[in-house]
Write an enzyme that holds these catalytic residues in place. Sequence first.
Site, PDB file in Angstrom:
ATOM      1  N   LEU A  44      26.512 -14.986  38.559  1.00 42.66           N
ATOM      2  CA  LEU A  44      26.932 -15.695  39.769  1.00 42.66           C
ATOM      3  C   LEU A  44      25.813 -15.829  40.798  1.00 42.66           C
ATOM      4  CD1 LEU A  44      30.503 -14.282  40.531  1.00 42.66           C
ATOM      5  CD2 LEU A  44      29.899 -16.610  39.885  1.00 42.66           C
ATOM      6  N   TYR A  69      15.316 -13.470  25.692  1.00 41.83           N
ATOM      7  CA  TYR A  69      16.506 -14.298  25.517  1.00 41.83           C
ATOM      8  C   TYR A  69      17.778 -13.561  25.917  1.00 41.83           C
ATOM      9  CZ  TYR A  69      14.379 -18.340  23.235  1.00 41.83           C
ATOM     10  OH  TYR A  69      13.662 -19.479  22.976  1.00 41.83           O
ATOM     11  N   CYS A 118      -2.173 -13.795  29.965  1.00 44.10           N
ATOM     12  CA  CYS A 118      -1.975 -12.665  29.067  1.00 44.10           C
ATOM     13  C   CYS A 118      -2.205 -13.071  27.604  1.00 44.10           C
ATOM     14  CB  CYS A 118      -0.596 -12.043  29.290  1.00 44.10           C
ATOM     15  SG  CYS A 118      -0.423 -10.392  28.558  1.00 44.10           S
ATOM     16  N   PHE A 119      -1.145 -13.261  26.831  1.00 45.66           N
ATOM     17  CA  PHE A 119      -1.299 -13.716  25.449  1.00 45.66           C
ATOM     18  C   PHE A 119      -1.968 -15.088  25.431  1.00 45.66           C
ATOM     19  CE2 PHE A 119       0.940 -14.984  21.291  1.00 45.66           C
ATOM     20  CZ  PHE A 119       0.027 -14.293  20.510  1.00 45.66           C
ATOM     21  N   PHE A 161      -4.255 -16.031  27.494  1.00 50.57           N
ATOM     22  CA  PHE A 161      -5.675 -15.700  27.677  1.00 50.57           C
ATOM     23  C   PHE A 161      -6.303 -15.337  26.334  1.00 50.57           C
ATOM     24  CE2 PHE A 161      -8.579 -12.037  28.117  1.00 50.57           C
ATOM     25  CZ  PHE A 161      -9.563 -12.521  28.974  1.00 50.57           C
ATOM     26  N   GLN A 162      -5.607 -14.488  25.578  1.00 58.33           N
ATOM     27  CA  GLN A 162      -6.136 -14.038  24.291  1.00 58.33           C
ATOM     28  C   GLN A 162      -6.238 -15.191  23.297  1.00 58.33           C
ATOM     29  OE1 GLN A 162      -3.417 -10.888  23.279  1.00 58.33           O
ATOM     30  NE2 GLN A 162      -3.972  -9.663  25.077  1.00 58.33           N
ATOM     31  N   GLU A 218      -3.362  -8.514  16.341  1.00 57.23           N
ATOM     32  CA  GLU A 218      -1.911  -8.408  16.501  1.00 57.23           C
ATOM     33  C   GLU A 218      -1.205  -9.302  15.494  1.00 57.23           C
ATOM     34  OE1 GLU A 218       1.640  -9.395  19.769  1.00 57.23           O
ATOM     35  OE2 GLU A 218      -0.437  -9.897  20.234  1.00 57.23           O
ATOM     36  N   HIS A 237      -1.039 -10.868  34.822  1.00 56.58           N
ATOM     37  CA  HIS A 237       0.064 -11.786  35.141  1.00 56.58           C
ATOM     38  C   HIS A 237       0.036 -12.123  36.632  1.00 56.58           C
ATOM     39  CE1 HIS A 237       2.506 -11.713  31.380  1.00 56.58           C
ATOM     40  NE2 HIS A 237       1.871 -10.567  31.196  1.00 56.58           N
ATOM     41  N   GLU A 289       1.519 -14.372  38.236  1.00 55.58           N
ATOM     42  CA  GLU A 289       2.814 -14.835  38.756  1.00 55.58           C
ATOM     43  C   GLU A 289       3.608 -13.730  39.429  1.00 55.58           C
ATOM     44  OE1 GLU A 289       3.694 -14.008  34.281  1.00 55.58           O
ATOM     45  OE2 GLU A 289       1.989 -14.499  35.570  1.00 55.58           O
TER      46      GLU A 289
END
Length: 533
Positions: A15, A54, A378-379, A381-382, A402, A505, A507
């Site tokens: 809500l 998600y 992050c990812f 960037f990599q 990874e 990050h 943000e």
Amino acid sequence: MTKFIFVTGGVVSGLGKGITSASLGMLMKARGFRTTNIKIDPYLNYDAGTMNPYQHGEVFVLDDGGEVDLDLGNYERFLDTSLSFDHNITTGKVYSAVIEKERKGEYLGATVQVIPHITNEIKERIRRIARDYDVVIVEIGGTVGDIEGMPFLEAARQMQLEEGRENVAFVHVTYVPKLKVVGEQKTKPTQHSVKELRSLGIQPDAIVARSEEPLEESARRKISLFTNVPEEAVISAYDVEDTYEVPLMLEKEGLARYLVRRLGLPEREPDLEKWREMVEKYKSLDKEVEIAIVGKYVKLADSYLSIKEALKHSSVANDVKVKIRWIEAEDVERKGVKLLEGVDGIIVPGGFGARGSEGKMMAIRYARENDIPFLGICFGFQLTVVEFARNVLGLKGAHSTEIDPQTPYPVVDLMPEQRDLDRLGGTMRLGAYPVHIKPNTLAKRLYGREIVYERHRHRWEVNPDYIEKLESAGLVFSGIAGDDERRMEILELPDHSYFIATQFHPEFKSRPMNPAPVFRGLVRAARERKYGG
């Protein structure tokens, strides 16, 4: 004496309790009260760190490394503050602490129960935060009636008894649907929700009625009558275009004013002038740029909530609205980069795992080769390093370990301190770390400082063995970790209109009145690309 305001939810989830709580906190702070927000999450997880976006939206990272619910991001943005891991209370944290105390013998042989041991632990954690504040707003996640939330509601009830009714208030957020068949707003769900709350010993002091349209006066009167809440405390919270309008709407409805009187606080006029100017400016923007976000969780926009907000902050700063084109990275792999045609900027955000990684690198290459303003995070960037190694350095098969542990060119590798860990939760490089920025770089122009503190959440890094090769081919590492000079933090391409990526990050520290520099720069570059300098 600290005043406590508990915010609960009823009827359905989603809500907007978080925005309501953040807005209320902002209105109290605007009145000069030392204010903070706490989020209670009744799930059994210790923190949000291992949750799928998600299921729960983005994982927000704090300065102290806490991986928390995204609502704490709203609190930080609305109150322009920095919170701690203790500001997020979970069932997992509470039960872990109680069991640990029991094992140490701190309960002196008592039978450990939900009441009083669990409820006491909850109250202790709330009060620990409250020591330095005039007003503490506590949002209890979930919906009244959920089994998981019962101990927290009981703890809140006990706090009103112990602190005194004059020091504890309850705000209940409900939903008032409007049925097309009859054409009127229905209050029965709200009545039943309050009935459920009262059965737990809690009488709400104010009701925030969420609806698509402003609350009808007849509905307001009916809610007041059946819930025993004064009409002036039945607040209409209807849908608005921009969440930053919500504090202004709640102020107009008188929610904070009513709670100030209810709690015996000194009545003051809030200073909302700059906030109102920001909201009005955003609504009046007539130019627009389109920025693509190429990610793996784009079906749920809340997975990238802080990026959305950082773009909004930057749009106000650059006098141009940002339209987001959400692009699933795997779709780029299947359909090609034509999905990116016409955009004014591209963001490749953070994430984990192999799914969609090739699509992200296709987007990075498209931005690099077509001089489209680009930001990798992050990812992202990599993968920018991997894409550059493959397509500029010619290192065929280069990758991150990874995704491909057997890659012949491991240009991105696991950090040494991350090897041989036996658990995933809370073990990444987390929180604010210093970043040293090199002179005469885009990063230095954006930040205007030599040292900045930014929030991190990663296990992998640029492999130090490849830094010299990458730089010799034209990649500039303009930011280096303050705690390890071999750890790269920012990269850029100097011959590009705007091409920058960060291991951290940015943000998470962007604020409505103070946008994150790399986002502000991206939106400025996108505007210049579309409309000229």
